[in-house]
Enzyme design. Structure first.
Site, PDB file in Angstrom:
ATOM      1  NE  ARG A  92      50.559  51.661  39.762  1.00 43.93           N
ATOM      2  CZ  ARG A  92      50.259  50.553  39.080  1.00 43.93           C
ATOM      3  NH1 ARG A  92      49.011  50.287  38.783  1.00 43.93           N
ATOM      4  NH2 ARG A  92      51.201  49.733  38.697  1.00 43.93           N
ATOM      5  CG  ASP A 149      54.043  51.794  40.047  1.00 45.24           C
ATOM      6  OD1 ASP A 149      53.952  51.845  41.280  1.00 45.24           O
ATOM      7  OD2 ASP A 149      53.239  51.168  39.341  1.00 45.24           O
ATOM      8  CG  ASP A 280      40.446  36.950  36.027  1.00 45.51           C
ATOM      9  OD1 ASP A 280      40.881  36.218  36.943  1.00 45.51           O
ATOM     10  OD2 ASP A 280      39.695  37.917  36.235  1.00 45.51           O
ATOM     11  CG  MET A 281      45.385  32.608  38.463  1.00 48.00           C
ATOM     12  SD  MET A 281      46.292  31.475  37.382  1.00 48.00           S
ATOM     13  CE  MET A 281      47.936  32.236  37.427  1.00 48.00           C
ATOM     14  NE  ARG A 282      39.474  37.049  39.541  1.00 45.69           N
ATOM     15  CZ  ARG A 282      38.969  38.284  39.659  1.00 45.69           C
ATOM     16  NH1 ARG A 282      38.383  38.638  40.791  1.00 45.69           N
ATOM     17  NH2 ARG A 282      39.042  39.131  38.647  1.00 45.69           N
ATOM     18  CB  ILE A 326      47.724  36.272  41.168  1.00 43.06           C
ATOM     19  CG1 ILE A 326      46.889  36.523  39.913  1.00 43.06           C
ATOM     20  CG2 ILE A 326      48.163  34.817  41.231  1.00 43.06           C
ATOM     21  CD1 ILE A 326      47.659  36.338  38.607  1.00 43.06           C
TER      22      ILE A 326
END
Length: 396
Positions: A92, A149, A280-282, A326
């Site tokens: 990628r 991408d 980090d959303m967590r 997310i």
């Protein structure tokens, strides 16, 4: 025959092995990731072979976590590839610029061209190139294939890809490119199998450390939030997203140079910058700090606002799909986005939305909802493997 897909992101290194005969639809025989590539992160490699899951802590000694991750991964692959015929390594690559709109076999001139785009995706492009070079050294007789991408968005309308700048700058290639294309291609292919509305007005939300939205009609990208670089659009883990250019001019007048501005906008902003705790959303979900909660609200607000903009470009919406770390796992965010956009006809089934289905794509809308809502775990590696299989003259 096997294809190795490598996805070197801004915070993780993902990898998977795909049988060539099954590169279009089959499951990976080995799949895993290395997390903690961000500065001061703890490197943890986990991978799955059939039903077995393995984990390994990587001791970072050199101060270069990405290089350490590559070396650890190569060690695992050397063992797992024993007796297999590795046909290609599919990478990628975030930015293909104007020159590359399809996957291409890598040579020296391709590497040089991609290196010139590093300033437009500094969190990704250097890692992408380093991965290509590292796997080229590890497997010198195996073709390295770059999969872009930006390719999914290559056909977006002129009014969408142009900036309001003089034509002389447009001719230099300053335009909207869009990113997360491999992910969007996978999600679109999945939706085409699952929903009769997939060829209609679709908004896809790739929400993770990097985040963007894409609007499609008839399966083709027609608008997206990221632009000339992977900095534009939504608020992200450590990236600012859309920002008044006057802020940059103001900071320059105060003596900020290019390196300091780049570090601010790419590495010190977003969820991390607002919260002062983490990108980090967590981690932020687990925190009771006011700034953590503010960062979550801002992130969610930007998703809601830009989803409305995507729907406006489409003159309505038939399908809303969530993907990315997310988007796949944060049911609270999905609920708030969908409930805030109920005026578009979105009716979320909150019970379905509260269940984490892991690797399974699932519908989240109520029966009879005018707008379908889907959660689709992405698989950029499979799309890269498809592209590599198409590039190489293989006997499938």
């Amino acid at each position: 025959m096997t294809i190795l897909a490598v996805n070197a992101g801004s915070s993780t290194l993902k990898f998977a092995l795909y049988p060539v005969r099954e590169a279009v639809a089959g499951s990976a025989t080995l799949a895993g990731s290395i997390e903690g590539l961000d500065l001061n992160g703890q490197l943890l490699m986990s991978w799955r072979i059939k039903e077995q899951v393995f984990k390994s802590q990587i001791e970072a000694l050199s101060g270069d976590p990405f290089r350490e991750a590559l070396q650890a991964l190569q060690g695992v692959l050397q063992r797992e590839l024993a007796g297999r015929d590795l046909q290609a390594v599919a990478h990628r690559v975030v930015h293909g610029g104007e020159a590359y709109r399809d996957a291409v076999r890598v040579n020296r001139s391709v590497v040089e061209a991609l290196s010139r785009l590093s300033a437009l995706a500094p969190l990704h492009q250097p890692h992408n190139i380093e991965g290509i070079l590292a796997f080229g050294r590890a497997f010198p007789d195996v073709p390295q294939i770059a999969c872009f991408d930006t390719a999914f968005h290559a056909g977006i309308p002129e009014v969408e890809h142009l900036f309001a700048l003089p034509q002389a700058l447009v001719r230099q290639g300053i335009r909207r490119y869009g990113f997360h294309g491999l992910s969007y291609q996978y999600v679109m292919e999945t939706l085409n199998r699952l929903s009769d509305r997939a060829q209609g007005r679709v908004v896809m939300a790739h929400l993770g450390n990097g985040a963007s939205l894409c609007a499609t009609l008839n399966g083709k990208s027609c608008a997206t939030t990221m632009g000339f670089s992977a900095l534009d659009g939504l608020m992200m883990g450590t990236r600012s997203g859309s920002l008044d250019a006057g802020v940059v001019l103001h900071l320059m007048s105060q003596g900020w140079d290019h390196a300091r501005l780049q570090d601010l906008l790419y590495r010190q902003s977003g969820l991390l910058g607002v919260s002062g705790i983490s990108g980090d959303m967590r981690t932020l979900r687990a925190s009771h700090e006011a700034q953590a909660q503010l960062a979550i609200r801002m992130f969610t607000h930007r998703v809601i606002r830009e989803t409305g903009a995507m729907a406006a470009c489409l003159r309505g919406i038939d399908v809303l799909a969530f993907t990315g770390g997310i988007g796949e796992h944060d049911g609270a965010l999905r609920a708030e986005v969908c409930d805030s956009l109920a005026f578009l006809g979105i009716t979320l089934d909150h019970q379905k939305n509260s269940v984490d289905t892991g690797a399974q794509a699932v519908s989240l809308h109520r029966s009879g909802s005018p707008v379908e809502v889907w959660m689709v775990p992405t698989d950029e590696g499979r799309v890269a493997a498809q592209a590599a299989a198409a590039v190489l003259p293989m006997q499938l």
